[in-house]
Design a protein around this motif. Structure first.
Motif, PDB file in Angstrom:
ATOM      1  N   ARG A  56       0.841  -1.189   0.000  1.00  0.00           N
ATOM      2  CA  ARG A  56       0.000   0.000   0.000  1.00  0.00           C
ATOM      3  C   ARG A  56       0.876   1.239   0.000  1.00  0.00           C
ATOM      4  N   CYS A  57       0.344   2.295  -0.605  1.00  0.00           N
ATOM      5  CA  CYS A  57       1.040   3.578  -0.597  1.00  0.00           C
ATOM      6  C   CYS A  57       0.203   4.549   0.226  1.00  0.00           C
ATOM      7  N   GLN A  58       0.724   4.929   1.378  1.00  0.00           N
ATOM      8  CA  GLN A  58      -0.054   5.755   2.311  1.00  0.00           C
ATOM      9  C   GLN A  58       0.397   7.214   2.255  1.00  0.00           C
ATOM     10  N   PHE A  59      -0.571   8.108   2.140  1.00  0.00           N
ATOM     11  CA  PHE A  59      -0.265   9.536   2.103  1.00  0.00           C
ATOM     12  C   PHE A  59      -0.714  10.190   3.390  1.00  0.00           C
ATOM     13  N   PHE A  60       0.253  10.647   4.184  1.00  0.00           N
ATOM     14  CA  PHE A  60      -0.084  11.319   5.446  1.00  0.00           C
ATOM     15  C   PHE A  60      -0.179  12.805   5.189  1.00  0.00           C
ATOM     16  N   LYS A  61      -1.333  13.360   5.580  1.00  0.00           N
ATOM     17  CA  LYS A  61      -1.635  14.745   5.220  1.00  0.00           C
ATOM     18  C   LYS A  61      -2.083  15.522   6.437  1.00  0.00           C
ATOM     19  N   ASP A  62      -2.319  16.801   6.237  1.00  0.00           N
ATOM     20  CA  ASP A  62      -2.906  17.588   7.316  1.00  0.00           C
ATOM     21  C   ASP A  62      -4.429  17.539   7.239  1.00  0.00           C
ATOM     22  N   VAL A  63      -4.952  16.609   6.454  1.00  0.00           N
ATOM     23  CA  VAL A  63      -6.412  16.363   6.426  1.00  0.00           C
ATOM     24  C   VAL A  63      -6.629  14.892   6.789  1.00  0.00           C
ATOM     25  N   ARG A  64      -7.847  14.560   7.209  1.00  0.00           N
ATOM     26  CA  ARG A  64      -8.088  13.196   7.668  1.00  0.00           C
ATOM     27  C   ARG A  64      -8.400  12.227   6.534  1.00  0.00           C
TER      28      ARG A  64
END
Ligand code: ASP
Ligand code: MG
Length: 421
Positions: free
Chosen positions: A168-176
């Motif tokens: 999996r490619c996970q994108f951690f953002k300042d949104v949920r």
């Protein structure tokens, strides 16, 4: 054990404290038994600051030198994050894009990844290390550094996930996660649990600014599963994946506004075959993507007005390209307007439902919002409206299509009725 590619954007690594938090999260993922490859962006507004710095010494900097400059932002991030990991006892190593084996086409500031040879990453993983890779950069055939376009770290992450066959490619953002609309504009906007690649693509290209669209396109083509989640909370985010039949229950999945568009109009173009080809060929050669196109044949015939939209940042280049062929098409003038926004509704369910466009237009009309241009695809309807009406339009459409209501209640009701009968 899974192999995960995690991408942290500029906001998630904005300062030392953020870096320490990210390091903790990576450490946790690793202690759950996963292999982790991390892609990071430049810290905070670094890229913008570097661009501003360049403009102070040269208003029109050479693109090659711009790439040399911009690539430094991500290089700071990888070293700092790796140091933070070492400090909490996590074995880790950082690589620049070139060291990570990312090869890009030689178009400065807009390079496309053409190959990934992650030999050193694979080796480091084999030695039990967490690998930290600089996003947004690759090496071209001249061995020059090329950046991948704004938001290009997303592309780095997806390309690596593909090359490494990550789970999996996970994108951690300042949104949920991905929302039905920008929650800053629509407070009742909801987080979506899942969304199809195509919907994500439309939302991203329509300015929802969650993931770089090129990265989503690539993920769709190669079936790389994506997840968008918060770097500040521990909660499931939005999964972006292959479309499934059930997704069609929702007609409109989201509303987005793109305020960074410009409209170019070429007046009195002779209405004969080949004209449009000449103009758009010149624009394509300048590497500018044209979006909406309207050709208005004037009632007297023979002459037409040709309008189209381009990203605002490409306006100058597009105008230059148009002007280079305008004598050829003998039109009378070129005008442009940057005071516009493109507002779109998106949903794969539109394929199997009709009347959505009419509903959209009448909702906007009721709110007194003027529509300048319209374009539709199978799963999207976009309108160009005055920029100052963009927020209102998004709210109006969110309300019209009831996007504040969770979809699951509808499904539960259906299930209950069935069980009673
Ligand atoms: N730092 C680059 C930018 O701000 C790349 C990225 O963040 O993905 O566009
Ligand atoms: Mg950035």
């Amino acid at each position: 054990m899974a192999l995960l590619v995690q991408k942290y954007g500029g906001t998630s690594v904005a300062n030392a404290e953020c870096m320490r938090n990210v390091a903790q999260r990576i450490a946790r993922t690793r202690s759950e038994g996963h292999q982790v490859v991390v892609v990071v962006s430049a810290m905070g507004d670094t890229t913008d600051d570097l661009i501003a710095l360049a403009k102070q010494v040269n208003p029109d900097p050479d693109p090659r030198e711009m790439d040399m400059l911009l690539a430094t932002g991500e290089q700071v991030s990888i070293a700092i994050l790796t140091m933070a990991l070492h400090h909490i006892g996590v074995p880790a190593i950082s690589f620049t894009g070139p060291q990570a084996g990312i090869f890009a086409e030689s178009v400065h500031l807009k390079g496309r990844i053409i190959d990934v040879r992650p030999k050193r990453i694979v080796e480091a993983l084999r030695h039990g290390k967490v690998v930290i890779v600089a996003g947004f950069q690759g090496l071209d055939e001249q061995e020059d550094i090329v950046t991948l376009g704004r938001g290009g770290s997303d592309m780095t992450a997806v390309a690596l996930a593909w090359a490494l066959k990550a789970d999996r490619c996970q994108f951690f953002k300042d949104v949920r996660g991905v929302f039905t609309a920008d929650p800053r504009i629509v407070p009742e906007a909801r987080k979506l649990d899942e969304i199809s690649y195509d919907e994500m693509l439309e939302l991203a290209s329509m300015g929802a600014a969650v993931l770089q669209s090129r990265a989503v396109e690539f993920a769709k083509q190669y079936g790389v599963p994506l997840e968008v989640l918060s770097s500040f909370e521990d909660e499931p985010g939005t999964i972006v994946r292959e479309e499934v039949k059930a997704m069609e229950h929702v007609v409109v999945r989201g509303v987005a506004a793109d305020r960074n568009q410009a409209k170019i109009t070429i007046l009195k173009v002779p209405d004969r075959p080949g004209i449009a080809a000449t103009i758009f060929d010149a624009i394509a050669r300048a590497n500018v993507n044209v979006d909406m196109i309207v050709l208005n044949v004037r009632s007297q015939g023979q002459l037409a007005d040709l309008s189209f939209t381009v990203p605002e940042g490409d306006l100058k280049v597009a105008l230059k390209a148009v002007q280079s062929v305008v004598p050829e098409v003998s039109s009378e003038g070129v005008i442009y307007d940057t005071n516009i926004a493109k507002v779109s509704i998106v949903g794969v369910g539109m394929r199997s439902h009709s009347g959505i466009a009419a509903r959209m237009f009448s909702a906007l009309a009721k709110a007194g919002i003027d529509i300048h241009m319209i374009s539709t695809s199978e799963i999207k309807i976009s309108v160009v409206i005055p920029k100052e009406k963009a927020d209102e339009a998004v709210r109006v459409l969110h309300r019209e299509f009831r996007l504040d209501r969770p979809v699951t209640t509808v499904r539960t009701r259906v299930v209950r009725r069935r069980s009673r009968s």
